[in-house]
Scaffold this motif. Structure first.
Motif, short mmCIF file in Angstrom:
data_model
loop_
_atom_site.label_atom_id
_atom_site.label_comp_id
_atom_site.label_asym_id
_atom_site.label_seq_id
_atom_site.Cartn_x
_atom_site.Cartn_y
_atom_site.Cartn_z
N LYS A 21 -5.22 -7.15 -16.14
CA LYS A 21 -5.00 -6.94 -14.71
C LYS A 21 -4.94 -8.28 -13.98
CE LYS A 21 -7.24 -2.46 -14.81
NZ LYS A 21 -8.33 -1.63 -14.31
N VAL A 22 -4.32 -8.27 -12.81
CA VAL A 22 -4.24 -9.46 -11.97
C VAL A 22 -5.41 -9.42 -10.98
CG1 VAL A 22 -2.86 -10.68 -10.25
CG2 VAL A 22 -1.73 -9.54 -12.18
N VAL A 23 -6.19 -10.49 -10.96
CA VAL A 23 -7.35 -10.57 -10.09
C VAL A 23 -7.15 -11.74 -9.11
CG1 VAL A 23 -9.84 -10.93 -9.98
CG2 VAL A 23 -8.85 -9.62 -11.88
N GLY A 49 -3.49 -5.91 -6.96
CA GLY A 49 -3.01 -5.71 -5.60
C GLY A 49 -3.82 -4.75 -4.75
N ILE A 50 -4.86 -4.16 -5.32
CA ILE A 50 -5.70 -3.20 -4.59
C ILE A 50 -6.96 -3.91 -4.09
CG2 ILE A 50 -7.02 -1.05 -4.74
CD1 ILE A 50 -5.05 -0.23 -7.00
N GLN A 51 -7.12 -3.91 -2.76
CA GLN A 51 -8.28 -4.57 -2.14
C GLN A 51 -9.57 -3.89 -2.59
OE1 GLN A 51 -8.07 -7.28 0.18
NE2 GLN A 51 -10.24 -7.38 -0.28
#
Length: 59
Positions: A21-23, A49-51
Motif C-alpha cells: 500500500k501507499v502510505v 489515498g484514504i485519510q
C-alpha cells in the motif's frame, strides 16, 4: 510522549507498506507560545489515498 503508542503507529505504517500500500505521513508539531519545546505532535496519514484518523501525542 508515549513511546509505545508512537512505535505502534510506526509499525502499522510498516505493515501497510509491506502489503504494497501507499502510505503518506505528515507530522505537525505544536509549541507553547513562549517555549521551544514541542507540547504536542499530531500525525496525519493516508493509506492508499484514504485519510486515517489523526493521532495526537503529548510531549
Amino acid at each position: 510522549m508515549v513511546n509505545g503508542e508512537w512505535r505502534k503507529m510506526e509499525r502499522k505504517w510498516a505493515e501497510h507498506l509491506e502489503d504494497g500500500k501507499v502510505v503518506e505521513v505528515e507530522i505537525l508539531i505544536e509549541y507553547d507560545e513562549k517555549c521551544t519545546t514541542p507540547k504536542r505532535f499530531i500525525a496525519k496519514s493516508k493509506v492508499d489515498g484514504i485519510q486515517q484518523k489523526p493521532k495526537k501525542f503529548k510531549n
